[in-house]
Design a protein around this motif. Structure first.
Motif, PDB file in Angstrom:
ATOM      1  N   UNK A  45       0.807  -1.223   0.000  1.00 54.98           N
ATOM      2  CA  UNK A  45       0.000   0.000   0.000  1.00 54.98           C
ATOM      3  C   UNK A  45       0.844   1.279   0.000  1.00 54.98           C
ATOM      4  N   UNK A  46       1.939   1.295   0.726  1.00 51.55           N
ATOM      5  CA  UNK A  46       2.751   2.508   0.811  1.00 51.55           C
ATOM      6  C   UNK A  46       3.531   2.784  -0.473  1.00 51.55           C
ATOM      7  N   UNK A  47       3.939   1.727  -1.165  1.00 52.12           N
ATOM      8  CA  UNK A  47       4.787   1.900  -2.346  1.00 52.12           C
ATOM      9  C   UNK A  47       3.989   1.920  -3.655  1.00 52.12           C
ATOM     10  N   UNK A  48       2.783   1.399  -3.641  1.00 50.40           N
ATOM     11  CA  UNK A  48       1.980   1.331  -4.868  1.00 50.40           C
ATOM     12  C   UNK A  48       1.783   2.688  -5.542  1.00 50.40           C
ATOM     13  N   UNK A  49       1.473   3.758  -4.803  1.00 49.30           N
ATOM     14  CA  UNK A  49       1.326   5.057  -5.478  1.00 49.30           C
ATOM     15  C   UNK A  49       2.625   5.553  -6.117  1.00 49.30           C
ATOM     16  N   UNK A  50       3.760   5.204  -5.506  1.00 48.90           N
ATOM     17  CA  UNK A  50       5.047   5.633  -6.086  1.00 48.90           C
ATOM     18  C   UNK A  50       5.360   4.852  -7.352  1.00 48.90           C
ATOM     19  N   UNK A  51       5.003   3.561  -7.379  1.00 49.99           N
ATOM     20  CA  UNK A  51       5.179   2.766  -8.604  1.00 49.99           C
ATOM     21  C   UNK A  51       4.301   3.343  -9.703  1.00 49.99           C
ATOM     22  N   UNK A  52       3.062   3.643  -9.355  1.00 45.27           N
ATOM     23  CA  UNK A  52       2.120   4.197 -10.326  1.00 45.27           C
ATOM     24  C   UNK A  52       2.621   5.533 -10.877  1.00 45.27           C
ATOM     25  N   UNK A  53       3.109   6.393 -10.004  1.00 46.10           N
ATOM     26  CA  UNK A  53       3.628   7.695 -10.438  1.00 46.10           C
ATOM     27  C   UNK A  53       4.845   7.516 -11.336  1.00 46.10           C
ATOM     28  N   UNK A  54       5.708   6.573 -10.976  1.00 44.58           N
ATOM     29  CA  UNK A  54       6.894   6.352 -11.796  1.00 44.58           C
ATOM     30  C   UNK A  54       6.530   5.805 -13.164  1.00 44.58           C
ATOM     31  N   UNK A  55       5.554   4.923 -13.213  1.00 40.45           N
ATOM     32  CA  UNK A  55       5.104   4.408 -14.498  1.00 40.45           C
ATOM     33  C   UNK A  55       4.557   5.547 -15.362  1.00 40.45           C
ATOM     34  N   UNK A  56       3.788   6.431 -14.774  1.00 40.02           N
ATOM     35  CA  UNK A  56       3.287   7.599 -15.517  1.00 40.02           C
ATOM     36  C   UNK A  56       4.442   8.441 -16.049  1.00 40.02           C
ATOM     37  N   UNK A  57       5.501   8.564 -15.248  1.00 36.92           N
ATOM     38  CA  UNK A  57       6.679   9.338 -15.678  1.00 36.92           C
ATOM     39  C   UNK A  57       7.332   8.756 -16.924  1.00 36.92           C
TER      40      UNK A  57
END
Length: 132
Positions: A45-57
């Motif tokens: 849960x804590x890292x999922x938003x960062x993975x998602x943001x990085x994928x968008x990048x």
């Protein structure tokens, strides 16, 4: 015969594909219930938003990388294009690691500068070639 810039371009695509897989794994506990903790929570849960943001990048600045490589593949890129392309890819991998594994925005900005300068270098080669 293929062009040498294809390999770093493919490596960048592979990074994006890996991030899709990682995001799927990180979302699996919430979406499919696979890998939930005993209390029902998502261990990612804590890292999922960062993975998602990085994928968008991966669909922002890298687009300029792909465009530059495609243009350089049609012209005489010189000796600097391939090393700059690999610097970009290495910088993107490092940027992904920093963004996903830390919350250090200063470090992430510093690492992004590597990618930024490498792509500017590729575009400088294009401009210089077009002036000749």
């Amino acid at each position: 015969m293929s062009h040498p810039l294809i390999i770093p371009m493919a490596a960048q695509v592979a990074l994006a594909a890996f991030l899709y897989v990682l995001l799927t794994v990180a979302r699996a506990p919430k979406i499919w219930g696979i890998g939930r903790r005993s209390d029902g929570s998502n261990p990612w849960a804590a890292v999922e938003p960062r993975i998602s943001a990085n994928l968008s990048n991966q669909f922002e600045w890298p687009l300029f990388f792909y465009a530059a490589c495609l243009i350089l593949m049609q012209s005489a890129p010189g000796n600097l294009a391939l090393p700059l392309a690999w610097v970009f890819v290495a910088g993107r991998v490092l940027h992904s690691l920093v963004q996903i594994l830390t919350t250090n925005i200063r470090l992430r900005g510093l690492v992004f500068t590597i990618n930024f300068l490498a792509v500017l270098g590729l575009w400088a080669l294009i401009v210089l070639h077009s002036l000749n």
